[in-house]
Design an enzyme around this catalytic site. Sequence first.
Site, mmCIF file in Angstrom:
data_model
loop_
_atom_site.group_PDB
_atom_site.id
_atom_site.type_symbol
_atom_site.label_atom_id
_atom_site.label_comp_id
_atom_site.label_asym_id
_atom_site.label_seq_id
_atom_site.Cartn_x
_atom_site.Cartn_y
_atom_site.Cartn_z
ATOM 1 N N ASP A 192 20.496 37.666 53.988
ATOM 2 C CA ASP A 192 19.598 37.050 53.007
ATOM 3 C C ASP A 192 19.447 38.011 51.834
ATOM 4 O O ASP A 192 19.058 39.182 52.025
ATOM 5 C CB ASP A 192 18.230 36.788 53.649
ATOM 6 N N LEU A 193 19.756 37.554 50.610
ATOM 7 C CA LEU A 193 19.671 38.419 49.430
ATOM 8 C C LEU A 193 18.206 38.732 49.133
ATOM 9 O O LEU A 193 17.373 37.818 49.053
ATOM 10 C CB LEU A 193 20.324 37.740 48.221
ATOM 11 N N ASP A 236 20.719 31.423 48.878
ATOM 12 C CA ASP A 236 21.015 32.857 48.919
ATOM 13 C C ASP A 236 21.142 33.341 50.363
ATOM 14 O O ASP A 236 20.905 34.516 50.660
ATOM 15 C CB ASP A 236 19.933 33.652 48.182
#
Length: 302
Positions: A192-193, A236
């Site tokens: 997960d960014l 994302d």
Amino acid sequence: MTVLLTYMVLIEPDLQQLSKFVLESAERLDANQFKASTALIGLLEELRKASRGGDSALETQLVIRDKRLELSWNGEKHLVVQLESDPASVVIDELGRQLKYESELADPELLRVRNEKISLNLENAKKKAAEEMAELEADLASKKRKLWVASHRAETDSLTGLLNRGAYDARLKVAIKSCQKEKSPLCLILLDLDNFKEINDSQGHQYGDKYLKNIATIMLGSCRHQIDYAYRIGGDEFSIIIFAEMKAGYRIAEKILVEFSYKVSIGIVEMGASDDVEKLVSRCDKALYEAKEEGRGQVIAA
């Protein structure tokens, strides 16, 4: 006058074959067989004498003329037998075809030519069949390529080039079942960014797209080509299915973390014997949540 047969006489077997054709013709034309046989004995003797005097084959013809069955050679006509009536044209035509066919079978040279023609036709047929098979194979290969392209396009995320959520859901199920059956290792990585929404809002969507493409490039470069598979499963959110034990999977996760400058949170889990899709994903989700809760920019293994 109708020519039933033109036949070349060179040696004694030719004369015997010719006499057979003459007697068959007399029978088909309902002529007197005894008279035909008697006349033929003398004619064959004359033919022997005529054929011995030349250096090449003697051309003979079997003809019907004025209700007479005749043999001719060297421009001379010789009666074989008188016919009772004029034969029907259909009978003459059929007899001529039969004699032509049988004489060709009896003639070694014509038989050789016929066999060569048959061989050539077979060779041409094989060549044509091979060409048609090559066309079919090329067409099949083309359709397979188009099908692969269509299938790949349907499974690919258009922005990053990674496999998409649909491919992830389908392939993860298959991977788990296959690895459990073969007792081979499997690791699942979820990424997960960190702070992507703020970055996207402040820097703009073009920058955000480049940001997503960058993590995709790093993921692909860190995975083993055609062994491990990387996916974009959300805006994302990303995932990697690693066909290896935790040690190898963790190395891949750390490599991604370092190359992306510690701006991504990563959870990793190794499949257990009792894991199904839900259990495996749930355990990996917990590891990812822990990574984010403990300050982000790190790898947590369940």
